[in-house]
Structures are given as C-alpha cells and as structure tokens.
Design an enzyme around this catalytic site. Structure first.
Site, PDB file in Angstrom:
ATOM      1  CG  ASP A   1     -59.347 -75.454  50.119  1.00  0.00           C
ATOM      2  OD1 ASP A   1     -59.131 -74.488  49.355  1.00  0.00           O
ATOM      3  OD2 ASP A   1     -58.548 -76.381  50.268  1.00  0.00           O
TER       4      ASP A   1
ATOM      5  CE1 TYR B   1     -57.578 -69.303  46.383  1.00  0.00           C
ATOM      6  CE2 TYR B   1     -58.908 -70.270  48.126  1.00  0.00           C
ATOM      7  CZ  TYR B   1     -58.117 -70.418  47.009  1.00  0.00           C
ATOM      8  OH  TYR B   1     -57.883 -71.670  46.504  1.00  0.00           O
TER       9      TYR B   1
ATOM     10  CE  LYS C   1     -55.655 -74.484  48.575  1.00  0.00           C
ATOM     11  NZ  LYS C   1     -56.813 -73.633  48.960  1.00  0.00           N
TER      12      LYS C   1
ATOM     13  CG  HIS D   1     -51.670 -71.848  46.605  1.00  0.00           C
ATOM     14  ND1 HIS D   1     -52.429 -70.789  47.042  1.00  0.00           N
ATOM     15  CD2 HIS D   1     -52.457 -72.515  45.734  1.00  0.00           C
ATOM     16  CE1 HIS D   1     -53.613 -70.819  46.462  1.00  0.00           C
ATOM     17  NE2 HIS D   1     -53.658 -71.849  45.657  1.00  0.00           N
TER      18      HIS D   1
END
Length: 276
Positions: free
Chosen positions: A42, A47, A72, A105
């Site tokens: 994931d 990120y 996402k 998200h």
C-alpha cells in the site's frame, strides 16, 4: 449503480516499508516480499517513494501478477483530467501497467471554484474510466464517511470497491463499517496500532500475555477477526515479521469484546468529520 465486483485483495494486512511519517526503507520492502511472504503493498503519491518502491519490488523477483499494489490519488490531483494524468504518471514512476487498487486519498478538494461534492464526483468519473480501461483493477476511496459515500452513489455509476479508513481499538466507526458491508464496499483499516498508543494499554498487554504474543499482534489479529483488511506500516524488519505472524492463533470472544470496549473515539491521524 454498479456494485463492486469480487476482488482478491489479500485479507492479511500487509503494507510495509513505506510510510509518509516513518520514511522509506528499500531493504524493508525487499525483506517483506522475499522473507515474510507479504504480497499486499500500500502506497500513495503523497509518500514520495513510488519510483523507489517499484525498484524494490523488481529487485525482490516477485512477479507483478502475484502482488496486490494499492496507490492513492492526492487531492491536489483531483479533477477529471488531472486524476487520469496522475494515475498514468504513478504507473510510469513505479514501472507498472496497472494498479490493483487506486483510491481517492481524502474527501476534501483543494481546487477553488467548486464544491467538494462536485470535485469528488468529477474525480470519481475519471477513476471509473481508469477502471473500465483496465489501468485500475479496482477503485475506491480513503477517509470517506457515510455522507461522502452517499453523495458519490447519487452522482456516479460505480460504487467504490474499497473504503480505507483509520481503525483500531480506540477508533471503531461501526456505523460506517455497517454501511460499507451493506453496500458491498470492502472495509480496510489503517493505523491498527493507533500509532503505538494502543501498545501500552493494560487490557491489550494482559491479552498479549495470555496468548504469549506481542501487543501489536493482538491488535492486528483483533482487526482481522472483525473482518477488516488491516494495514500496519513499518520500516523495521523485526516488526514486519512480527506483523505477519498473526494467523497461528484465535482470540476468544471475551478478549475480542474486551478490546472492542476500548473505543473512545480518538483519531490518531486525519479526521474527516468536518469535511462537507
């Protein structure tokens, strides 16, 4: 509305080695895939590690077809054209032809001149097309509450296949879980350890001692027995291995109830309650 198709998202947890707060570890990803049997990764554009993650997956030697990869879409990329471009860009960065699951998200849009509802609907239509075109095997949302899902249901054609939200003994959105089950939406839970806050709770420690397991394993097992696809995150090899060892025991009903009684409504991460 089209109902969610049967999906094969691994019930076991595991999305490891990548975290927007905890950094990124190449070695942790390779270790999780090659030594711990992790097959569910994931991640998210936010990120900042898509290219590195793709490299680690290839280094592991695990065939792409054997993995479930979730990515996402960040609100800065909401909107029909922007969403489609962002998905293609993420695929390119990771070196993939498709994602198994692609999520919006957050329910709040950042673009001016349009309501959150309008922007969610426009963005979701892009995800519907990505799904139809085969670029996303499944599509879903993250941090959406019942009213967000109801509006999407009214405005669009495909019910989200997944809703990924915060879930741990202190935060148990039971009405949202029930709604998702009624609508055929897979309920995924992130932050199952409440960012570590649950690990020193006396009730959790007592149960951990009873089963000769760690507090983290008890909380992950509790989530799984509640039917939640559970997503712990770690860049620590020992903890990654520990998070995988949650299938050799079963919590008794009394212990499930004791953990369930810890609900106090706290959020340890984003709270979408006030998002219109």
């Amino acid at each position: 509305m089209l109902l969610a198709p049967k999906q094969s998202c691994p019930t076991i947890p595991l999305s490891n080695g990548t975290s927007h707060d905890g950094g990124y570890s190449h070695d942790a990803i390779v270790y999780a895939l090659t030594e711990c049997g992790v097959r569910h990764i994931d991640t998210a554009k936010r990120y900042g590690c898509e290219q590195k993650l793709g490299d680690a997956i290839r280094e592991s030697g695990i065939p792409r077809r054997d993995l479930w990869v979730t990515n996402k879409l960040w609100p800065g990329d909401y909107g029909y054209q922007a969403a489609k471009k962002a998905c293609l860009d993420s695929c390119s960065l990771m070196g993939f032809k498709y994602f198994d699951l692609y999520l919006m998200h957050w329910p709040e849009a950042t673009q001016p001149g349009c309501s959150n509802r309008e922007m969610r609907a426009e963005t979701w239509r892009a995800l519907e097309e990505l799904h139809k075109e085969g670029l996303c095997s499944a599509i879903g949302v993250s941090n959406f509450l019942v009213h967000h899902l109801e509006e999407l249901k009214e405005d669009c054609s495909v019910v989200p296949h997944v809703n990924q939200v915060e879930y741990h003994p202190f935060q148990q959105p039971k009405l949202l879980m029930e709604y998702c089950r009624q609508e055929g939406i897979v309920f995924e839970g992130y932050s199952p350890l409440a960012k570590g806050q649950v690990l020193d709770d006396p009730a959790v420690l007592r149960i951990a001692q009873k089963y000769e397991r760690t507090a983290a394993q008890i909380c992950i097992r509790w989530s799984i027995q509640n039917g939640v696809v559970t997503i712990p995150k770690s860049i620590n090899k020992k903890r990654i291995q520990e998070n995988c060892q949650v299938f050799g025991f079963q919590l008794e009903e009394s212990d499930m109830a004791a953990l369930g009684s810890l609900e106090d409504g706290r959020h340890v991460t984003w709270d979408p309650t006030n998002v219109e």
